[in-house]
Design a protein around this motif. Structure first.
Motif, mmCIF file in Angstrom:
data_model
loop_
_atom_site.group_PDB
_atom_site.id
_atom_site.type_symbol
_atom_site.label_atom_id
_atom_site.label_comp_id
_atom_site.label_asym_id
_atom_site.label_seq_id
_atom_site.Cartn_x
_atom_site.Cartn_y
_atom_site.Cartn_z
ATOM 1 N N ARG A 26 0.970 -0.711 -0.374
ATOM 2 C CA ARG A 26 0.271 -0.135 0.048
ATOM 3 C C ARG A 26 0.745 0.622 0.031
ATOM 4 O O ARG A 26 0.702 2.061 -0.710
ATOM 5 N N ASP A 27 1.616 0.980 0.637
ATOM 6 C CA ASP A 27 2.569 2.823 1.209
ATOM 7 C C ASP A 27 3.151 2.769 -0.552
ATOM 8 O O ASP A 27 3.514 3.832 -0.529
ATOM 9 N N ALA A 28 3.918 1.517 -1.081
ATOM 10 C CA ALA A 28 4.731 1.797 -2.258
ATOM 11 C C ALA A 28 3.646 2.162 -3.144
ATOM 12 O O ALA A 28 3.838 3.595 -4.067
ATOM 13 N N SER A 29 2.304 1.991 -3.042
ATOM 14 C CA SER A 29 1.487 2.424 -4.363
ATOM 15 C C SER A 29 0.775 3.521 -3.953
ATOM 16 O O SER A 29 0.844 4.538 -4.956
ATOM 17 N N TYR A 30 0.613 4.157 -2.646
ATOM 18 C CA TYR A 30 -0.405 5.629 -3.028
ATOM 19 C C TYR A 30 1.080 7.103 -2.983
ATOM 20 O O TYR A 30 1.365 7.444 -3.945
ATOM 21 N N ALA A 31 2.685 6.270 -3.136
ATOM 22 C CA ALA A 31 4.120 6.988 -3.399
ATOM 23 C C ALA A 31 4.209 7.407 -5.441
ATOM 24 O O ALA A 31 4.101 7.868 -5.174
#
Length: 216
Positions: A26-31
């Motif tokens: 999720r973190d990388a996807s939002y970034a």
């Protein structure tokens, strides 16, 4: 229908059937959503990035209204790409606003529907229609697996790869083929727009890899 923007296409390809970024990354996807917005503004000449320093050059075009919150934040003071992305990852309200604005732009043109999400419907989500997402992925596959590509195709592929979102839309064999083609493009001749996009996403990849937490 005209082609959607890089940020819109990334959102459509990345979110799951419930309108959420994948839980496993999720973190990388939002970034990746922030990176897509930055790249879109670079391509339109709205901003330039030199040695990670962001410079705002002109007003945001009306057609890119879903990036208004990101654009306004950049205009508050000089920031580097690292500072900008980390600021968005650290403060959930900024990321929520950007995500909602991109989702709403897709809902307006009929590419997504607005719904209640979360365990008890405590948040608003935007779910891409199956027809729109299938059309996007189909066109993307055709372009990347033997067809004609443009800078937006390359940018989208690289962001999806770096955020680990290629796998959800491609078979194992297709994913391998896309990665091989990207590898060939990095090592082989490329015109300037493509080379600039490839180098830019490579720079952003290092930032995305360093992201470990997000407050949403």
């Amino acid at each position: 229908m005209d082609r959607r923007s890089l940020t819109q296409e990334y959102y459509m390809a990345a979110v799951d059937t419930k309108g959420n970024m994948p839980a496993m990354h999720r973190d990388a996807s939002y970034a990746g959503l922030v990176v897509a917005g930055l790249m879109e503004m670079v391509a339109e000449g709205v901003i330039t990035i030199e040695k990670k320093k962001i410079t705002v050059n002109k007003e945001l075009p009306e057609k890119m209204g879903y990036l208004t919150s990101l654009y306004q934040y950049m205009g508050e003071k000089a920031r580097t790409t690292d500072q900008l992305i980390n600021a968005y990852m650290a403060y959930g309200t900024r990321m929520k606003q950007l995500t909602a604005d991109v989702g709403e732009s897709l809902a307006v043109d009929g590419s997504a529907k607005k719904a209640e999400g979360g365990l008890i419907g405590q948040k608003t989500v935007y779910i891409p229609s199956k027809e729109a997402k299938d059309e996007l992925i189909g066109r993307f596959k055709e372009a990347f697996l033997g067809g004609t590509m443009d800078a937006q195709d390359i940018s989208l592929a690289m962001i999806l790869k770096e955020t680990k979102n290629l796998y959800a839309n491609f078979t194992k064999e297709e994913t391998k083929a896309v990665k091989e083609r990207l590898k060939d493009m990095k090592s082989g001749p490329a015109d300037k727009p493509w080379a600039d996009m490839i180098n830019y996403v490579d720079d952003m990849s290092a930032i995305m890899a360093s992201i470990t937490t997000i407050s949403m």
